[in-house]
Design a protein around this motif. Structure first.
Motif, PDB file in Angstrom:
ATOM      1  N   ASP A 171      30.679  37.905  39.090  1.00  0.00           N
ATOM      2  CA  ASP A 171      31.486  36.265  38.929  1.00  0.00           C
ATOM      3  C   ASP A 171      31.417  35.996  37.491  1.00  0.00           C
ATOM      4  OD1 ASP A 171      28.563  36.325  38.830  1.00  0.00           O
ATOM      5  OD2 ASP A 171      28.316  34.282  39.610  1.00  0.00           O
ATOM      6  N   VAL A 220      34.580  37.530  35.874  1.00  0.00           N
ATOM      7  CA  VAL A 220      35.856  37.042  36.235  1.00  0.00           C
ATOM      8  C   VAL A 220      35.901  35.798  35.494  1.00  0.00           C
ATOM      9  CG1 VAL A 220      37.095  36.106  37.967  1.00  0.00           C
ATOM     10  CG2 VAL A 220      35.762  38.202  38.477  1.00  0.00           C
ATOM     11  N   PHE A 250      37.032  36.403  31.938  1.00  0.00           N
ATOM     12  CA  PHE A 250      38.415  36.910  32.095  1.00  0.00           C
ATOM     13  C   PHE A 250      39.249  35.758  32.270  1.00  0.00           C
ATOM     14  CE2 PHE A 250      41.890  38.337  34.655  1.00  0.00           C
ATOM     15  CZ  PHE A 250      42.397  39.553  33.910  1.00  0.00           C
ATOM     16  N   CYS A 251      39.333  34.762  33.113  1.00  0.00           N
ATOM     17  CA  CYS A 251      40.042  33.611  33.531  1.00  0.00           C
ATOM     18  C   CYS A 251      39.798  32.696  32.252  1.00  0.00           C
ATOM     19  CB  CYS A 251      39.825  32.989  34.813  1.00  0.00           C
ATOM     20  SG  CYS A 251      40.030  34.087  36.199  1.00  0.00           S
ATOM     21  N   THR A 301      40.942  39.918  27.107  1.00  0.00           N
ATOM     22  CA  THR A 301      41.175  39.900  28.536  1.00  0.00           C
ATOM     23  C   THR A 301      41.729  41.278  29.055  1.00  0.00           C
ATOM     24  OG1 THR A 301      43.633  39.539  28.615  1.00  0.00           O
ATOM     25  CG2 THR A 301      42.396  37.541  28.420  1.00  0.00           C
ATOM     26  N   LEU A 336      36.720  45.299  34.811  1.00  0.00           N
ATOM     27  CA  LEU A 336      36.768  45.124  36.175  1.00  0.00           C
ATOM     28  C   LEU A 336      37.170  46.182  37.250  1.00  0.00           C
ATOM     29  CD1 LEU A 336      38.441  41.348  35.852  1.00  0.00           C
ATOM     30  CD2 LEU A 336      36.326  42.099  37.057  1.00  0.00           C
ATOM     31  N   LYS A 362      39.078  44.624  43.800  1.00  0.00           N
ATOM     32  CA  LYS A 362      38.540  43.499  42.937  1.00  0.00           C
ATOM     33  C   LYS A 362      39.040  43.109  41.798  1.00  0.00           C
ATOM     34  CE  LYS A 362      33.918  43.155  45.133  1.00  0.00           C
ATOM     35  NZ  LYS A 362      32.414  43.066  44.987  1.00  0.00           N
ATOM     36  N   ARG A 368      42.062  41.000  42.667  1.00  0.00           N
ATOM     37  CA  ARG A 368      41.666  39.754  43.138  1.00  0.00           C
ATOM     38  C   ARG A 368      41.301  38.892  41.755  1.00  0.00           C
ATOM     39  NH1 ARG A 368      36.312  39.565  46.282  1.00  0.00           N
ATOM     40  NH2 ARG A 368      35.728  37.535  46.345  1.00  0.00           N
ATOM     41  N   ALA A 369      40.671  39.330  40.824  1.00  0.00           N
ATOM     42  CA  ALA A 369      40.393  38.589  39.548  1.00  0.00           C
ATOM     43  C   ALA A 369      41.837  38.236  38.950  1.00  0.00           C
ATOM     44  CB  ALA A 369      39.557  39.491  38.570  1.00  0.00           C
TER      45      ALA A 369
END
Length: 240
Positions: free
Chosen positions: A22, A25, A28-29, A71, A78, A86, A89-90
């Motif tokens: 988490d 992610v 990353f976002c 990123t 990831l 996964k 997903r991210a």
């Protein structure tokens, strides 16, 4: 080497220690969103210099260049640690959040400003351009990150988990090429001259790949730390 060895999503986290998926992610976002806003400002370094009829200066990039390469490093983490499923997903989550941000700026920009607020024109000049930056980023990001993750996992299988530097650099070259080409074309075609756009694209691609290479020692340590935190073995430690 089976898919489970390279991209299994069934993880046994070290006892008493929560995983960090988490956190990776979220970083990353978050970096993706910050970079999209920062990318609204083109940046120029140096005066005009030509060599052999080719313009080599000024170097033109944008504010997103400061954080966006990170990123791809997190994307590598990831895909390398958590597998393709996964990682996708991210990537999709980042795509959705960027789209929401772009839509929010469009709606806010179109809304009537308060009578006491004199900055509507400044808002539109800076953040009103975010929709185009975000569209370019969405298209480039989706293509680039998916290619980056796919190439990394594919090369990992072919090399049986060895030669990490090969897949980190190789996946970055493929992903960043697609990302940079799509982003620069969609975001700045018609805004920059042809020479500036070419300079911008080549500079951006070279810069991002160079950052990935320079930060390889950092990427290695982050991947190792995340693997340890998740209680996962290093595939390179297996006997040949």
């Amino acid at each position: 080497m089976t898919d489970q060895a390279s991209s299994s999503d069934t993880r046994v986290v070290a006892p008493g220690r929560p995983g960090v998926f988490d956190i990776v992610v979220a970083l990353f976002c978050g970096l993706l969103l910050i970079s999209n806003v920062a990318a609204t400002k083109p940046i120029q370094f140096g005066g005009e210099v030509q060599f052999g009829g080719v313009q080599i200066l000024p170097v033109i990039t944008d504010g997103g260049a400061f954080l966006f390469p990170l990123t791809y490093i997190l994307g590598d983490v990831l895909a390398e640690v958590y597998g393709l499923k996964k990682a996708r997903r991210a990537i999709v989550l980042g795509f959705v959040l960027t789209a929401v941000m772009s839509l929010c700026f469009l709606v806010v920009g179109a809304a009537p400003p308060a009578a006491s607020w004199p900055n509507q024109e400044a808002w539109s000049t800076v953040l009103g351009f975010v929709w185009r930056i975000s569209l370019a980023s969405l298209l480039g990001y989706l293509a680039g990150q998916l290619l980056n993750a796919w190439v990394l996992v594919r090369v990992k299988r072919l090399t049986q988990g060895r030669a990490l530097w090969v897949r980190l650099i190789g996946s970055t070259v493929v992903g960043e090429f697609a990302d940079t080409l799509i982003f620069c074309t969609v975001a700045f075609a018609g805004v920059l001259t042809t020479a500036e756009l070419l300079n911008y694209t080549v500079t951006g691609f070279g810069y991002k790949v160079l950052i990935e290479i320079l930060l390889l020692p950092v990427t290695y340590r982050v991947i190792k730390a995340v693997r340890r935190r998740e209680g996962l073995p290093d595939p390179a430690d297996r006997p040949a």
